[in-house]
Design a protein around this motif. Structure first.
Motif, mmCIF file in Angstrom:
data_model
loop_
_atom_site.group_PDB
_atom_site.id
_atom_site.type_symbol
_atom_site.label_atom_id
_atom_site.label_comp_id
_atom_site.label_asym_id
_atom_site.label_seq_id
_atom_site.Cartn_x
_atom_site.Cartn_y
_atom_site.Cartn_z
ATOM 1 N N LEU A 143 27.305 -5.741 39.949
ATOM 2 C CA LEU A 143 26.231 -6.630 40.365
ATOM 3 C C LEU A 143 25.571 -7.273 39.149
ATOM 4 O O LEU A 143 25.237 -8.469 39.163
ATOM 5 N N GLN A 144 25.409 -6.502 38.105
ATOM 6 C CA GLN A 144 24.827 -7.040 36.875
ATOM 7 C C GLN A 144 25.679 -8.184 36.337
ATOM 8 O O GLN A 144 25.160 -9.233 35.943
ATOM 9 N N ASN A 145 27.006 -8.001 36.351
ATOM 10 C CA ASN A 145 27.898 -9.016 35.789
ATOM 11 C C ASN A 145 27.865 -10.310 36.583
ATOM 12 O O ASN A 145 27.759 -11.400 36.013
ATOM 13 N N ILE A 146 27.949 -10.230 37.913
ATOM 14 C CA ILE A 146 27.982 -11.453 38.709
ATOM 15 C C ILE A 146 26.632 -12.163 38.656
ATOM 16 O O ILE A 146 26.562 -13.396 38.586
ATOM 17 N N ALA A 147 25.540 -11.400 38.651
ATOM 18 C CA ALA A 147 24.220 -12.021 38.512
ATOM 19 C C ALA A 147 24.088 -12.693 37.141
ATOM 20 O O ALA A 147 23.503 -13.776 37.025
ATOM 21 N N LEU A 183 30.248 -13.717 46.252
ATOM 22 C CA LEU A 183 30.472 -12.447 45.553
ATOM 23 C C LEU A 183 29.143 -11.776 45.229
ATOM 24 O O LEU A 183 29.013 -10.540 45.324
ATOM 25 N N LEU A 184 28.132 -12.569 44.847
ATOM 26 C CA LEU A 184 26.807 -12.010 44.582
ATOM 27 C C LEU A 184 26.262 -11.333 45.835
ATOM 28 O O LEU A 184 25.716 -10.219 45.774
ATOM 29 N N ASN A 185 26.417 -11.991 46.958
ATOM 30 C CA ASN A 185 25.929 -11.440 48.229
ATOM 31 C C ASN A 185 26.639 -10.128 48.561
ATOM 32 O O ASN A 185 26.015 -9.141 48.972
ATOM 33 N N VAL A 186 27.959 -10.109 48.370
ATOM 34 C CA VAL A 186 28.745 -8.906 48.653
ATOM 35 C C VAL A 186 28.287 -7.751 47.781
ATOM 36 O O VAL A 186 28.074 -6.623 48.264
ATOM 37 N N GLU A 187 28.127 -7.994 46.473
ATOM 38 C CA GLU A 187 27.753 -6.926 45.553
ATOM 39 C C GLU A 187 26.339 -6.437 45.809
ATOM 40 O O GLU A 187 26.056 -5.226 45.770
ATOM 41 N N LEU A 188 25.418 -7.376 46.084
ATOM 42 C CA LEU A 188 24.042 -6.970 46.351
ATOM 43 C C LEU A 188 23.971 -6.139 47.637
ATOM 44 O O LEU A 188 23.292 -5.100 47.688
ATOM 45 N N THR A 189 24.706 -6.579 48.665
ATOM 46 C CA THR A 189 24.721 -5.828 49.932
ATOM 47 C C THR A 189 25.296 -4.436 49.733
ATOM 48 O O THR A 189 24.780 -3.442 50.267
ATOM 49 N N ARG A 190 26.358 -4.347 48.919
ATOM 50 C CA ARG A 190 26.979 -3.042 48.646
ATOM 51 C C ARG A 190 25.981 -2.087 47.993
ATOM 52 O O ARG A 190 25.866 -0.911 48.394
#
Length: 843
Positions: free
Chosen positions: A725-729, A749-756
C-alpha cells in the motif's frame, strides 16, 4: 549620447554673417564655439575639444584643407569629425574632401534644417562610438583585441540597391578579416555579403534596410553577426551606423563601424556554461535534499520504533529481529550519508572536528563492525595496531572511522577467499605530534592499471559489472580520499588483478597526554541515560514523528507540547509570553510543514526574544540547508531518523540534566506492541473514506488535496508496515508531483490494497471497540473532573492526554473527542470538548 553631456560644435568661417547664422541654428541643441580663421580654428579645437567641426573651405589666411592637415598632426583632435561648409559643388571638390577625411558637406547657401540634420546625424554616430567604448571597457578586452574598423556607404539616388552605391571599407576593416588591400577585399557590398554566416545574412540585411527605409531616422542600425575571415574562420562582430538624409528623410549616405567582439562572446559563453553548471549543481543539491527528506522521514519511525521496541521486550528472538531491522536501517542511512557527504566534498563544506580520542577505541569499533561480514564470507582477518603510548590523538575520530571502515568494507566485499589485514603503526613520534600509518591489504579480485586510474572518481567503480555483482554507490573511496586529504594525508592504492589490493595513508595528529583527558568514554557498554526537568515544544505535522519524539523526550523526564505546524507553534510561544509563563526550555522545529514552515516559524519565534534555543528536526541535512537554518535562528539540528543517543547529545548541549540512570531491564516496561496496535486501530478509523476522498478531489480538480491525501496515506501505510500500500500510494503521489494524470489501473490498485489492509485490521479494530464499550462507567462528578483535567492539556497541546483515553472512552457520546485525541487533532478535540461540556450542563 549621455543626456548629462551637451554636444559641442566648432564653427570656422571667415564670414561673420555665416558664423552668426550657424551659431543661431545650433545653439539650442549644442555648445557652439567660433573661429574666423584657420589658426584660430586650430587653437580653439585644441583648447575646447569639440565633438564636430564645421569648416569653411575658402578662407583668407589658410584654406580648410590646410586646417584639416594641421589638425591631423594634433593627437587629441586628429579624429574629430569635420563637415565642410562650401559653395563648391563639383565631383572633384567632393572627392578631394573625402581624401582629407571629411565626413559630410553643407553646401552654401544652407538651410537651418539641412545644418541641423547633418550635425545631428554625426552626433548620433559619435554617441554609438562612445556607447561602444563603454562596452569595450565593460568586458575589459585588451587593446590589441579591440579591432575597431570603419565603413562608409555613398547611396546613389537615395537607393541602397542602386549598383552605383559604393561601399568604402577602412584598412582596419580589411585587417580584422585578414585581407591586405582593395584587390583582396573590394569595396562592394557583395564582398561583405558572401562572408556572412549562413544564419546571419538575412537578419543583417533586413536590419540594414529597415534603418535606411525609415525616413524618420528612428529605427537604429545596431546589430551583431558573424563573418568568415580569410582563413575561413568565423569571427563575431558588433556593427552600427547612422544614415545621413535629406530634408525629406531620404538616405544619402551612411557611415558606421564594426568591432571584433569574438573575445567578448567567448567570455559570455564561458559565463553561460558556468551558469548552467551552477544551476546543475543547484538542481543536484535540490534532488539530494528531497531524496534525503523522503528517505529519512520513514526511516525516522523505523529506527525510532525499533529502538523503543528493543527497550520493551526481553524475548531473544524478537530482540534479534529488531536488532536486524536497526542494523539494516543504519546501513541504509550510511548509503544516504555517502551521497550527502559527496555533496559536502564537492561544495568544499566538509569540516573536521578536533577532539581528543583513543586510536585503539576507533580501531576496536571498526573491528567489531567488520568481523560479522568477515565471518559470513569465511575469510581470515588480521589486525595489528601500535598505539601512541601514553597519548591521545587530537582530530576527528568519526571521520577517521569512516575512512577505515570504508576501506575494510571494500576489502571484504571484493575478497572471496583468503585474508584481510589491517595495520596501524606509529611512524614518527614527537612531544606533541604523532604520525600514524594505516594500511588495509586484501587478497581479492584486484584491479587493472586502467581501473586504478578512475577508482577515486565519484559514482564510478572499477567497471560496470562491479555494482551489479557487489553493490555499492561508488562514492566510498571518493569520500575516503577527500577526508584523508582534509587531514593533510594522501590515500594511495596498489593492486593487481587476481592478487589483491593495498590501500594506505598516513596522517600526522596533534597529541595530548592520556592522563589529561577524562575517562568518560569508558562506558563498558552501559549507557547512562540523562534525566531532565523541563518543557519542550515539538513542531511537526507528522503525527507518527510527534509520537516518536514524545516517547523519547518523556523517557528522559521532559514535558512535551506538540504543534502541527509552524504557525501553531508560534502562537503557543507568543501566548506563553503574553501570559507571563516561563518560556519553553527547548524547541524542536520540523522544516517542511503546511501553513507555516519551520524556517519562517523559527525566524518569527527568534524575533520574540524568548531566549529559547530552536533546533531543526529534519531529514534535510544538506550543508546549504543547514546554513539557512542557522540564519533563521536554528543553530543546531537533529537529523531524521535519530537515535536516543543523538537526541541526548542535543539535549545535553542545551539543557542541564538533573540526574542519570543506567539503561537496563527496568526500562523494559512499556508495551511497544500496544503502541503498534494503536497505530493500526487509528489507521482503520482514519482511512475508511480515503480512497473516495482522493477520487472526489481528482474529479473536482483539487489536485493539491488529492496529492496531500496520497502523501498522508503513503506515510500511514509505512508506519504500520504495509509496504504494498505504501508503494502504490507513493507512485500516485509522485504522479501528482509531476502533474501527470493518474491512470485508472493505478487508482484501482490503490483501492484494492487499501481495502485489503482495512479488512486485515478490521478484527483488531472491532476488538478495540468492544473493549472500549466495556470500560467502567463514570459518574457526572467524575466526568466533570475529567473534563477539567483534559481541558488545559488540550489547550497546551500536551500529548500525554492519550494516557487518559480509556477514561475518555467511558464518557457517553465522547467517540469524536477520543477520535480527535487519538489522531493528535487537539484543536478539533478542544471544540468537541466544549460541545460535550454544554450538553452536560444542559442535562
Amino acid at each position: 549620447m549621455d543626456k548629462t553631456r551637451k554636444g559641442s560644435v566648432l564653427v570656422v568661417d571667415d564670414d561673420n554673417n555665416n558664423i552668426v547664422a550657424l551659431t543661431n541654428i545650433l545653439k539650442t541643441e549644442y555648445t557652439v564655439y567660433a573661429a574666423k580663421d584657420g589658426q584660430s580654428a586650430i587653437e580653439a579645437a585644441e583648447n575646447f575639444l569639440p565633438d564636430i567641426i564645421l569648416l569653411d573651405i575658402i578662407m583668407s589666411d589658410m584654406d580648410g584643407y590646410a586646417v584639416i592637415t594641421a589638425l591631423k598632426k594634433i593627437e587629441k583632435v586628429r579624429d574629430t569629425p569635420v563637415i565642410l561648409i562650401t559653395g563648391l559643388s563639383s565631383a572633384e571638390d567632393e572627392e578631394k574632401g573625402l581624401e582629407f577625411g571629411v565626413v559630410d558637406y553643407i553646401t552654401k547657401p544652407f538651410s537651418s534644417a539641412i545644418v541641423k540634420l547633418r550635425v545631428r546625424n554625426q552626433m548620433r554616430l559619435i554617441e554609438q562610438f562612445r556607447s561602444n567604448e563603454y562596452d569595450i571597457m565593460k568586458y575589459k578586452l585588451p587593446n590589441d583585441a579591440l579591432k575597431i574598423a570603419l565603413w562608409d556607404l555613398d547611396i546613389a539616388e537615395g537607393n541602397v540597391r542602386n549598383p552605383n552605391s559604393k561601399f568604402t571599407w577602412s584598412q582596419e576593416f580589411r585587417d580584422v578579416l585578414g585581407f591586405s588591400d582593395e584587390n583582396d577585399f573590394p569595396n562592394t557590398s557583395e564582398a561583405l555579403i558572401e562572408r556572412f554566416h549562413p544564419e546571419d545574412g538575412k537578419k543583417v540585411t533586413a536590419a540594414f534596410v529597415r534603418h535606411l527605409m525609415d525616413y524618420t531616422g528612428k529605427t537604429p542600425y545596431d546589430t551583431e553577426y558573424r563573418l568568415r575571415n580569410k582563413n575561413d574562420e568565423y569571427r563575431h562582430f558588433h556593427a552600427f551606423g547612422t544614415a545621413q538624409r535629406d530634408s525629406n528623410g531620404v538616405p544619402l549616405r551612411m557611415a558606421g563601424a564594426i568591432m571584433d567582439i569574438t573575445e567578448k562572446k567567448q567570455v559570455e559563453e564561458k559565463t553561460r556554461k558556468a551558469k548552467i553548471a551552477e544551476e546543475s549543481n543547484k538542481a543536484k543539491s535540490r534532488f539530494l535534499a528531497t531524496m534525503s527528506h523522503e528517505i529519512r522521514t520513514p526511516m525516522n519511525s523505523i529506527m525510532g520504533f525499533a529502538e523503543l521496541a528493543m527497550d520493551q521486550t526481553a524475548e531473544s528472538q524478537t530482540q534479534n529481529y529488531l536488532r536486524k531491522i536497526s542494523d539494516s536501517t543504519r546501513w541504509l542511512l550510511r548509503i544516504i550519508n555517502d551521497i550527502l557527504d559527496i555533496s559536502k566534498v564537492e561544495s568544499g563544506k566538509m569540516e573536521l572536528e578536533k577532539v581528543a580520542f583513543s586510536l585503539q577505541d576507533v580501531i576496536s569499533r571498526c573491528q567489531s563492525v567488520i568481523l560479522p561480514s568477515v565471518k559470513d564470507k569465511g575469510l581470515g582477518m588480521r589486525f595489528y595496531v601500535e598505539p601512541p603510548t601514553g597519548k591521545k590523538l587530537l582530530g576527528d575520530p568519526v571521520r577517521l572511522y569512516q575512512v577505515i571502515i570504508n576501506l575494510l568494507s571494500n576489502a571484504v566485499k571484493f575478497t572471496n577467499t583468503g585474508t584481510v589485514k589491517f595495520y596501524s603503526t606509529v611512524k614518527k613520534m614527537e612531544d606533541d605530534r604523532a604520525t600514524i600509518f594505516f594500511e588495509v591489504r586484501d587478497s581479492g579480485i584486484g584491479m587493472t592499471p586502467e581501473q586504478l586510474e578512475k577508482i577515486f572518481a565519484p559514482f564510478i567503480q572499477a567497471d560496470s559489472s562491479t555494482t551489479r555483482n557487489y553493490g555499492g554507490t561508488g562514492l566510498g573511496l571518493t569520500i575516503a580520499k577527500s577526508i584523508v586529504e582534509l587531514m593533510n594525508g594522501e590515500l594511495t592504492v596498489e593492486s593487481s588483478p587476481g592478487v589483491g589490493s593495498i590501500f594506505c595513508f598516513e596522517v600526522t595528529f596533534d597529541t595530548i597526554d592520556a592522563s589529561a583527558v577524562s575517562s568518560s568514554d569508558a562506558s563498558n557498554n552501559i549507557l547512562e541515560r540523562p534525566c531532565f526537568d523541563g518543557l519542550v515544544l515539538v513542531c511537526d505535522d507528522n503525527h507518527m514523528n510527534q509520537q516518536v519524539a514524545y516517547e523519547h523526550l518523556a523517557r528522559v523526564g521532559l514535558g512535551v507540547v506538540v504543534a502541527d505546524n509552524g504557525k501553531i507553534g508560534l502562537d503557543i510561544v507568543r501566548e506563553r509570553l503574553q501570559n507571563g509563563e516561563k518560556p519553553f526550555d527547548l524547541i524542536f522545529m520540523d522544516i517542511f510543514m503546511p501553513i507555516m514552515d519551520g524556517i519562517e516559524a523559527a525566524s518569527k519565534i527568534t524575533e520574540l526574544n524568548t531566549g529559547t534555543p530552536i533546533v531543526a528536526m529534519t531529514a534535510n541535512v544538506m550543508i546549504s540547508e543547514l546554513d539557512s537554518y542557522r540564519k533563521s535562528g536554528m543553530p543546531d539540528y537533529l537529523g531524521k531518523p535519530f537515535t536516543s543517543q543523538e537526541l541526548w547529545r542535543i539535549l545535553l548541549k542545551y539543557l542541564t540534566p538533573v540526574g542519570s540512570s543506567s539503561i537496563g531491564t527496568e526500562e523494559q516496561t512499556r508495551d511497544t506492541d500496544e503502541l503498534l496496535k494503536k497505530l493500526q486501530i487509528n489507521f482503520v478509523k482514519n482511512n475508511q473514506s480515503t480512497f473516495t476522498d482522493i477520487i472526489e478531489a481528482i474529479d473536482s480538480d483539487d489536485l493539491k488535496l488529492a496529492h496531500r491525501l496520497a502523501h498522508t496515506l503513503k506515510g500511514n501505510a509505512a508506519q504500520i508496515g504495509e509496504k504494498e500500500l505504501q508503494n502504490i500510494a507513493g507512485e500516485i503521489e509522485e504522479l501528482f508531483n509531476i502533474k501527470t494524470p493518474i491512470p485508472k489501473d493505478k487508482l484501482e490498485l490503490l483501492n484494492v490494497e487499501l481495502t485489503r489492509v482495512l479488512e486485515k485490521l478490521q478484527s483488531l479494530f472491532d476488538e478495540h471497540s468492544a473493549a472500549s464499550g466495556e470500560t467502567k462507567s463514570l459518574s457526572k462528578e467524575q466526568i466533570a473532573a475529567l473534563f477539567e483535567e483534559i481541558e488545559p492539556m488540550l489547550e497546551n497541546i500536551n500529548p500525554a492526554i492519550v494516557n487518559l483515553l480509556s477514561d475518555i472512552h467511558a464518557i457517553p457520546g465522547a467517540e469524536k473527542l477520543a477520535h480527535y485525541i487519538e489522531n493528535y487533532d487537539f484543536e478539533s478535540a478542544a471544540d468537541e470538548l466544549a460541545e460535550l461540556k454544554k450538553k452536560e450542563v444542559q442535562a
